[in-house]
Motif scaffolding. Structure first.
Motif, PDB file in Angstrom:
ATOM      1  N   ARG A 172       0.817  -1.207   0.000  1.00  0.00           N
ATOM      2  CA  ARG A 172       0.000   0.000   0.000  1.00  0.00           C
ATOM      3  C   ARG A 172       0.858   1.268   0.000  1.00  0.00           C
ATOM      4  O   ARG A 172       0.470   2.295  -0.548  1.00  0.00           O
ATOM      5  CB  ARG A 172      -0.918   0.018   1.235  1.00  0.00           C
ATOM      6  CG  ARG A 172      -2.142  -0.871   1.102  1.00  0.00           C
ATOM      7  CD  ARG A 172      -2.996  -0.794   2.363  1.00  0.00           C
ATOM      8  NE  ARG A 172      -4.315  -1.374   2.132  1.00  0.00           N
ATOM      9  CZ  ARG A 172      -5.259  -1.453   3.067  1.00  0.00           C
ATOM     10  NH1 ARG A 172      -5.013  -0.981   4.286  1.00  0.00           N
ATOM     11  NH2 ARG A 172      -6.430  -1.984   2.786  1.00  0.00           N
ATOM     12  N   LYS A 173       2.031   1.171   0.602  1.00  0.00           N
ATOM     13  CA  LYS A 173       2.917   2.333   0.689  1.00  0.00           C
ATOM     14  C   LYS A 173       4.104   2.213  -0.265  1.00  0.00           C
ATOM     15  O   LYS A 173       5.175   2.767  -0.021  1.00  0.00           O
ATOM     16  CB  LYS A 173       3.411   2.489   2.134  1.00  0.00           C
ATOM     17  CG  LYS A 173       2.291   2.712   3.138  1.00  0.00           C
ATOM     18  CD  LYS A 173       2.811   2.756   4.566  1.00  0.00           C
ATOM     19  CE  LYS A 173       1.663   2.926   5.554  1.00  0.00           C
ATOM     20  NZ  LYS A 173       2.134   2.932   6.965  1.00  0.00           N
ATOM     21  N   ARG A 174       3.902   1.474  -1.341  1.00  0.00           N
ATOM     22  CA  ARG A 174       4.999   1.198  -2.264  1.00  0.00           C
ATOM     23  C   ARG A 174       5.599   2.453  -2.883  1.00  0.00           C
ATOM     24  O   ARG A 174       6.758   2.448  -3.310  1.00  0.00           O
ATOM     25  CB  ARG A 174       4.516   0.242  -3.365  1.00  0.00           C
ATOM     26  CG  ARG A 174       3.377   0.779  -4.206  1.00  0.00           C
ATOM     27  CD  ARG A 174       2.803  -0.314  -5.102  1.00  0.00           C
ATOM     28  NE  ARG A 174       1.680   0.151  -5.920  1.00  0.00           N
ATOM     29  CZ  ARG A 174       0.441   0.257  -5.475  1.00  0.00           C
ATOM     30  NH1 ARG A 174       0.166  -0.055  -4.208  1.00  0.00           N
ATOM     31  NH2 ARG A 174      -0.533   0.676  -6.267  1.00  0.00           N
ATOM     32  N   LYS A 175       4.834   3.538  -2.970  1.00  0.00           N
ATOM     33  CA  LYS A 175       5.325   4.768  -3.590  1.00  0.00           C
ATOM     34  C   LYS A 175       5.968   5.710  -2.570  1.00  0.00           C
ATOM     35  O   LYS A 175       6.457   6.778  -2.937  1.00  0.00           O
ATOM     36  CB  LYS A 175       4.184   5.477  -4.304  1.00  0.00           C
ATOM     37  CG  LYS A 175       3.610   4.678  -5.478  1.00  0.00           C
ATOM     38  CD  LYS A 175       2.503   5.436  -6.189  1.00  0.00           C
ATOM     39  CE  LYS A 175       1.944   4.632  -7.356  1.00  0.00           C
ATOM     40  NZ  LYS A 175       0.859   5.357  -8.055  1.00  0.00           N
ATOM     41  N   VAL A 176       5.959   5.323  -1.302  1.00  0.00           N
ATOM     42  CA  VAL A 176       6.547   6.157  -0.247  1.00  0.00           C
ATOM     43  C   VAL A 176       8.022   5.808  -0.103  1.00  0.00           C
ATOM     44  O   VAL A 176       8.401   4.637  -0.092  1.00  0.00           O
ATOM     45  CB  VAL A 176       5.820   5.940   1.098  1.00  0.00           C
ATOM     46  CG1 VAL A 176       6.435   6.806   2.185  1.00  0.00           C
ATOM     47  CG2 VAL A 176       4.333   6.210   0.939  1.00  0.00           C
ATOM     48  N   ASN A 177       8.856   6.826   0.006  1.00  0.00           N
ATOM     49  CA  ASN A 177      10.289   6.603   0.178  1.00  0.00           C
ATOM     50  C   ASN A 177      10.617   6.343   1.650  1.00  0.00           C
ATOM     51  O   ASN A 177      10.079   7.001   2.538  1.00  0.00           O
ATOM     52  CB  ASN A 177      11.082   7.821  -0.310  1.00  0.00           C
ATOM     53  CG  ASN A 177      10.955   8.012  -1.811  1.00  0.00           C
ATOM     54  OD1 ASN A 177      10.909   7.032  -2.563  1.00  0.00           O
ATOM     55  ND2 ASN A 177      10.909   9.254  -2.254  1.00  0.00           N
ATOM     56  N   PHE A 221      12.200  -2.629   0.864  1.00  0.00           N
ATOM     57  CA  PHE A 221      10.818  -2.427   0.427  1.00  0.00           C
ATOM     58  C   PHE A 221       9.845  -2.738   1.550  1.00  0.00           C
ATOM     59  O   PHE A 221       8.828  -2.051   1.721  1.00  0.00           O
ATOM     60  CB  PHE A 221      10.520  -3.306  -0.790  1.00  0.00           C
ATOM     61  CG  PHE A 221       9.064  -3.287  -1.192  1.00  0.00           C
ATOM     62  CD1 PHE A 221       8.551  -2.235  -1.933  1.00  0.00           C
ATOM     63  CD2 PHE A 221       8.202  -4.304  -0.808  1.00  0.00           C
ATOM     64  CE1 PHE A 221       7.215  -2.201  -2.293  1.00  0.00           C
ATOM     65  CE2 PHE A 221       6.874  -4.288  -1.157  1.00  0.00           C
ATOM     66  CZ  PHE A 221       6.376  -3.222  -1.909  1.00  0.00           C
ATOM     67  N   LYS A 246       8.641  -0.180   4.285  1.00  0.00           N
ATOM     68  CA  LYS A 246       7.538   0.755   4.027  1.00  0.00           C
ATOM     69  C   LYS A 246       6.328   0.454   4.905  1.00  0.00           C
ATOM     70  O   LYS A 246       5.515   1.342   5.186  1.00  0.00           O
ATOM     71  CB  LYS A 246       7.143   0.693   2.544  1.00  0.00           C
ATOM     72  CG  LYS A 246       8.243   1.118   1.571  1.00  0.00           C
ATOM     73  CD  LYS A 246       7.805   0.937   0.121  1.00  0.00           C
ATOM     74  CE  LYS A 246       8.948   1.211  -0.854  1.00  0.00           C
ATOM     75  NZ  LYS A 246       9.247   2.656  -0.945  1.00  0.00           N
ATOM     76  N   ARG A 269       2.303   7.326   8.334  1.00  0.00           N
ATOM     77  CA  ARG A 269       1.772   8.359   7.437  1.00  0.00           C
ATOM     78  C   ARG A 269       0.613   9.080   8.108  1.00  0.00           C
ATOM     79  O   ARG A 269       0.059   8.614   9.105  1.00  0.00           O
ATOM     80  CB  ARG A 269       1.294   7.720   6.121  1.00  0.00           C
ATOM     81  CG  ARG A 269       2.390   7.062   5.303  1.00  0.00           C
ATOM     82  CD  ARG A 269       1.839   6.498   4.015  1.00  0.00           C
ATOM     83  NE  ARG A 269       1.350   7.550   3.128  1.00  0.00           N
ATOM     84  CZ  ARG A 269       0.709   7.316   1.983  1.00  0.00           C
ATOM     85  NH1 ARG A 269       0.454   6.078   1.612  1.00  0.00           N
ATOM     86  NH2 ARG A 269       0.314   8.312   1.221  1.00  0.00           N
TER      87      ARG A 269
END
Length: 596
Positions: A261-266, A297, A300, A305
């Motif tokens: 779900r947070k794959r796009k978060v650095n 990965f 994350k 968030r």
């Protein structure tokens, strides 16, 4: 006077607190070992007495072709080693280890009773062979009884195998300095007791099955299984029964989903990742897993968030570092797990083709007594027992002086030694098969599949013994590895992984035998692994193919072992309540799990 009374009262309170603490600690420890080992002794006597000579029962009593019988056994072994995944899930999630073992033992008992009855009643087996007439193979109904019996024992094994080992290890409190070294000693002696039971099974029980009857030969293991259930349950008041901490598979899935779900978060500073000691307390009694740099990965899943509830987080959106590291630990174990498959494939041949080799050779110890073919594995067990005792009592103290490790050498080194010896065992087996066939041709017996070839069965001793030595190194090391490196809340799951290796190894053996039987077939019907006459086959090529595969596997294992990262645990040492904050911080240390 008042001060003396107060001092006396405080002393009495401290003494009472100490007694209460000792009372809480009464459960577990060495006192439970007789019950657990008695259970393992009887249970293994039943299991091995049931399996050791089963190839003879399938071919001699049910008249199945050799390859069909061999594949039936390896499929059964594979299934009974795969069901522990289900048993581990139930034990770690809901039922706990004690009740999982107890119920599963009863299911196994039902399967044993079913098979014993089928061996006693003539109508449940095909009629005996008559002279040169083709033997009548078991019909569908008779095979159905066999398969139901095997299925019940496979289901029963699923609850026993992953739980007994870890349940015994849990009887030692790893937070107690006096007991911290007993778990790895326990593994050696657990395997020793298991081997002793197997030794009795492959000698006494196999002899009874071959020379007195299958009804009694299977009846004795059935009674032994009943005794094992009683012995285990009698010890209930003494056991340390750890409460199940919820489904480990659910937690692993939650980490994977949250990370996706947070794959796009650095991932930023690892120190900012979410931690919650209170939330992780039930699954980190022995210490909290700390952050590692691999597989970032998955980190994350621990990023906080906006909108995430920190006090009571939704685990499908936010997980702690400890839970993330649980998943990382299992993933890191994967390649080491896979490397054990081929060793089991090689070992599986002892109960099938090596046993058939023994049947064709001179097994006489005297003029009237000969060793049952199914008892040849006694040499494997003797070698394993001797090596285990030597390793625990002589090798470890000597190695400890050079390495400084409590274990003597790490379990990765121990497994590596086992791989090398197993490869040598299958190489030797190929050369022995050539000598056996040369003796058959030299005496004109190549076309007589039932004739005894005038060559001593003790030519098989090297391959059987080498497999035993390899097992003492590889199998015990593998078991230690899974127990030690798995997250503590997944110890049953870890033992299930140990048995899953055996499962996949047996299934791979079935696949390998089937493919070789199919693709080496010639127009005249001959192939490497013939059904009726081993003298006409190329069994040595089969052994050498396994040797080649093991050599490739050894290179793979060495690469994996070199790159493996041990799980780091943050251990909280108990400090006095009056200690300064700095001293409390100093009491926390990060160590590689169990000082491997």
């Amino acid at each position: 006077m008042y001060s003396e009374t107060k001092k006396l009262t405080e002393m009495m309170e401290q003494t009472e607190e100490k007694r209460h603490h000792e009372k809480k600690r009464e459960k577990g420890g060495l006192i439970t070992m007789p019950f657990i080992f008695a259970n393992e002794l009887c249970e293994k006597l039943a299991v091995v007495g049931f399996n050791a000579n089963m190839i003879s029962y399938l071919t001699g009593q049910l008249h199945l072709p050799l390859t069909k019988a061999a594949n039936t056994l390896t499929n059964f072994s594979g299934t009974s080693s795969l069901t522990p995944l289900l048993g581990a899930f139930l034990a770690d999630s809901f039922a706990g280890k004690f009740w999982t073992i107890s119920v599963s033992s009863i299911i196994y008992q039902l399967g044993m009773i079913s098979l014993t009855i089928s061996a006693i009643l003539p109508q449940l087996r095909p009629p005996p062979c008559r002279g040169e007439e083709p033997c009548q193979e078991a019909d569908a109904g008779q095979l159905a009884i066999l398969y139901v019996s095997l299925l019940l024992t496979a289901i029963g094994s699923g609850g026993i195998r992953p739980c007994v080992v870890s349940f015994g290890a849990e009887q030692f409190d790893e937070s107690d300095p006096k007991q911290s070294t007993k778990t790895w000693t326990y593994f050696n002696w657990y395997y020793f007791v298991m081997g002793a039971a197997i030794l009795v099974a492959v000698t006494l029980l196999v002899y009874i099955q071959d020379n007195i009857g299958w009804g009694l030969g299977l009846g004795i293991p059935t009674v032994a299984m009943l005794i094992s259930i009683i012995a285990f349950m009698v010890g209930y008041p003494l056991y340390r029964n750890l409460e199940p901490a919820g489904s480990p598979f659910t937690r692993l899935m939650q980490v994977a989903v949250a990370a996706f779900r947070k794959r796009k978060v650095n991932v930023g500073d690892p120190k900012l990742l979410y931690e919650n000691d209170e939330l992780d307390a039930p699954i980190s009694l022995g210490g909290k897993l700390t952050h590692t740099e691999q597989m970032k990965f998955l980190d994350k899943a621990a990023i906080v968030r906006e909108g995430d509830t920190v006090k009571s987080p939704n685990p499908w959106r936010l997980n702690t570092v400890h839970r993330v590291e649980e998943l990382k630990s299992l993933i890191r174990m994967g390649p080491i797990w896979a490397s054990g498959i081929l060793l089991i494939t090689a070992y599986a041949q002892q109960g099938t083709f090596s046993l058939q080799q023994a049947k064709t050779m001179d097994r006489h110890l005297s003029g009237s007594f000969q060793i049952p073919a199914g008892s040849m594995s006694v040499f494997t067990i003797i070698a394993m027992l001797s090596t285990t005792a030597f390793y625990d009592r002589i090798f470890i103290p000597i190695a400890r002086r050079f390495t400084g490790l409590d274990r003597g050498i790490s379990f990765l080194h121990r497994m590596g030694i086992g791989f090398v010896i197993s490869t040598l065992a299958t190489l030797v087996a190929g050369f022995v098969e050539i000598k056996r066939k040369n003796a058959a041709f030299a005496h004109g017996l190549a076309d007589h599949s039932l004739a005894t070839i005038p060559i001593s069965v003790f030519w098989l001793l090297p391959q059987y013994s080498l497999h035993g030595v390899a097992e003492a190194f590889m199998s015990i090391g593998h078991m230690e590895f899974f127990y030690d490196q798995s997250p503590e809340s997944m110890r049953s799951t870890a033992m299930a992984l140990f048995w899953a290796v055996i499962s996949v190894g047996n299934y791979f053996s079935t696949l390998l035998v089937t493919l070789i039987h199919k693709f080496t077939r010639r127009p005249d019907g001959s192939n490497w692994l013939p059904d009726n006459n081993l003298n006409k086959g190329k069994l040595e090529y089969f052994y050498w193919l396994i040797t080649l595969l093991q050599l490739i596997n050894l290179v793979f294992y060495l690469w994996c072992a070199k790159r493996y990262t041990y799980k780091p645990i943050q251990v909280h040492n108990k400090s006095d309540s009056s200690s300064s904050e700095f001293e409390k911080q100093e009491s926390e240390e990060v160590e590689l799990a169990r000082k491997v």
